[in-house]
Design a protein around this motif. Structure first.
Motif, PDB file in Angstrom:
ATOM      1  N   VAL A 120      -1.326 -22.960 -36.827  1.00  0.00           N
ATOM      2  CA  VAL A 120      -2.132 -21.601 -35.685  1.00  0.00           C
ATOM      3  C   VAL A 120      -2.077 -22.071 -34.465  1.00  0.00           C
ATOM      4  O   VAL A 120      -1.570 -21.291 -33.718  1.00  0.00           O
ATOM      5  N   TYR A 121      -2.528 -23.393 -33.724  1.00  0.00           N
ATOM      6  CA  TYR A 121      -2.453 -23.970 -32.713  1.00  0.00           C
ATOM      7  C   TYR A 121      -0.940 -24.086 -31.860  1.00  0.00           C
ATOM      8  O   TYR A 121      -0.391 -24.627 -32.314  1.00  0.00           O
ATOM      9  N   ASP A 122      -1.341 -23.273 -30.872  1.00  0.00           N
ATOM     10  CA  ASP A 122       0.094 -23.029 -30.134  1.00  0.00           C
ATOM     11  C   ASP A 122       0.044 -23.054 -29.116  1.00  0.00           C
ATOM     12  O   ASP A 122      -0.987 -22.653 -28.030  1.00  0.00           O
ATOM     13  N   ARG A 123       0.824 -24.687 -28.183  1.00  0.00           N
ATOM     14  CA  ARG A 123       0.532 -25.151 -27.034  1.00  0.00           C
ATOM     15  C   ARG A 123       0.347 -24.517 -25.762  1.00  0.00           C
ATOM     16  O   ARG A 123       0.249 -24.257 -24.706  1.00  0.00           O
ATOM     17  N   LYS A 124       1.833 -23.472 -26.719  1.00  0.00           N
ATOM     18  CA  LYS A 124       2.538 -22.096 -25.168  1.00  0.00           C
ATOM     19  C   LYS A 124       1.564 -21.259 -24.985  1.00  0.00           C
ATOM     20  O   LYS A 124       1.592 -20.262 -24.333  1.00  0.00           O
ATOM     21  N   ALA A 125       0.166 -20.694 -26.479  1.00  0.00           N
ATOM     22  CA  ALA A 125      -0.321 -19.595 -26.227  1.00  0.00           C
ATOM     23  C   ALA A 125      -1.717 -19.583 -24.496  1.00  0.00           C
ATOM     24  O   ALA A 125      -1.838 -20.755 -24.456  1.00  0.00           O
ATOM     25  N   PRO A 126      -1.364 -18.439 -24.495  1.00  0.00           N
ATOM     26  CA  PRO A 126      -2.503 -17.935 -23.395  1.00  0.00           C
ATOM     27  C   PRO A 126      -4.032 -18.508 -23.536  1.00  0.00           C
ATOM     28  O   PRO A 126      -4.160 -18.819 -24.963  1.00  0.00           O
ATOM     29  N   ALA A 127      -4.735 -18.955 -22.798  1.00  0.00           N
ATOM     30  CA  ALA A 127      -6.060 -20.279 -23.037  1.00  0.00           C
ATOM     31  C   ALA A 127      -6.823 -19.287 -24.117  1.00  0.00           C
ATOM     32  O   ALA A 127      -6.959 -17.850 -23.551  1.00  0.00           O
ATOM     33  N   GLY A 128      -7.807 -18.933 -24.863  1.00  0.00           N
ATOM     34  CA  GLY A 128      -8.188 -18.777 -25.709  1.00  0.00           C
ATOM     35  C   GLY A 128      -7.789 -18.136 -26.750  1.00  0.00           C
ATOM     36  O   GLY A 128      -8.642 -17.522 -27.843  1.00  0.00           O
ATOM     37  N   TYR A 129      -6.415 -17.692 -26.753  1.00  0.00           N
ATOM     38  CA  TYR A 129      -5.280 -17.551 -27.961  1.00  0.00           C
ATOM     39  C   TYR A 129      -4.892 -18.601 -28.523  1.00  0.00           C
ATOM     40  O   TYR A 129      -4.692 -19.432 -28.503  1.00  0.00           O
ATOM     41  N   TYR A 138      -9.145 -17.410 -30.400  1.00  0.00           N
ATOM     42  CA  TYR A 138      -9.552 -17.989 -31.475  1.00  0.00           C
ATOM     43  C   TYR A 138     -10.734 -18.118 -32.415  1.00  0.00           C
ATOM     44  O   TYR A 138     -10.857 -18.814 -33.035  1.00  0.00           O
ATOM     45  N   ASP A 139     -11.640 -16.681 -32.524  1.00  0.00           N
ATOM     46  CA  ASP A 139     -12.622 -16.661 -32.389  1.00  0.00           C
ATOM     47  C   ASP A 139     -12.634 -16.870 -34.147  1.00  0.00           C
ATOM     48  O   ASP A 139     -13.239 -16.534 -34.920  1.00  0.00           O
ATOM     49  N   VAL A 140     -11.507 -15.713 -34.049  1.00  0.00           N
ATOM     50  CA  VAL A 140     -11.231 -14.376 -34.887  1.00  0.00           C
ATOM     51  C   VAL A 140     -10.203 -15.409 -36.300  1.00  0.00           C
ATOM     52  O   VAL A 140     -10.726 -14.980 -38.125  1.00  0.00           O
ATOM     53  N   VAL A 141      -9.304 -16.662 -35.894  1.00  0.00           N
ATOM     54  CA  VAL A 141      -8.826 -17.415 -37.057  1.00  0.00           C
ATOM     55  C   VAL A 141      -9.776 -18.644 -37.338  1.00  0.00           C
ATOM     56  O   VAL A 141     -10.529 -18.742 -36.562  1.00  0.00           O
ATOM     57  N   GLU A 142     -10.072 -18.867 -38.626  1.00  0.00           N
ATOM     58  CA  GLU A 142     -11.107 -19.958 -39.555  1.00  0.00           C
ATOM     59  C   GLU A 142     -11.109 -21.582 -38.940  1.00  0.00           C
ATOM     60  O   GLU A 142     -11.763 -22.216 -39.110  1.00  0.00           O
TER      61      GLU A 142
END
Length: 155
Positions: free
Chosen positions: A109-118, A98-102
């Motif tokens: 962009v936000y996805d609840r199923k994404a692993p933590a920090g992604y 998530y640090d890479v994305v503005e």
């Protein structure tokens, strides 16, 4: 030595008479998202890829549902093979830190199923409207802010 290797590749008579340069595959790291619930699923996914030509190493992260394959392979062929052999839905790893994305919490962009920090990696022209403020804009907005102790006294 490099010149001799280049000339031997050009004038190679063993390749059936063609003098075209051979394309060598690049060493690649392919990350794939595959749902794995148990150890049996992990074993099935690992075996589907281990026998593939050009594969050097296979790593599985079951909590993130992530398969990492390193080798001289084509990413699309690896995804197709995993999907065919396991019968599971497989796709290239769609997440970035998530640090890479503005704007990590923007819609799409936000996805609840994404692993933590992604968050999901999205190149969407609508998100360019949410571009971050320039340093000049930040300077002017903070100059008249209530939180700034040296702000303008006129306010």
């Amino acid at each position: 030595m490099g010149v001799l290797d280049h000339l031997s590749d050009i004038f190679d008579c063993t390749s059936g008479g063609s003098s075209k340069l051979k394309k060598k595959k690049q060493l690649q790291t392919v990350e794939i998202k595959v749902k794995m619930d148990c150890e049996g699923c992990e074993r099935k996914v690992r075996r589907s890829v281990e026998g593939m030509k050009g594969v050097s190493s296979v790593q599985i992260e079951p909590k993130q549902h992530k398969l990492t394959v390193v080798g001289y392979v084509d990413p699309n062929k690896v995804v197709a093979r995993v999907a065919h052999r396991t019968g599971k839905k497989a796709e290239l790893w769609p997440y970035v830190p998530y640090d890479v994305v503005e704007h990590p919490y923007a819609p799409g962009v936000y996805d609840r199923k994404a692993p933590a920090g992604y968050v999901r990696s999205v190149e969407d022209p609508q998100l360019s409207q949410l571009a971050r403020a320039t340093s000049t804009e930040v300077r002017y907005t903070t100059a008249f802010s209530d939180e700034n102790p040296s702000a303008c006294i006129v306010m």
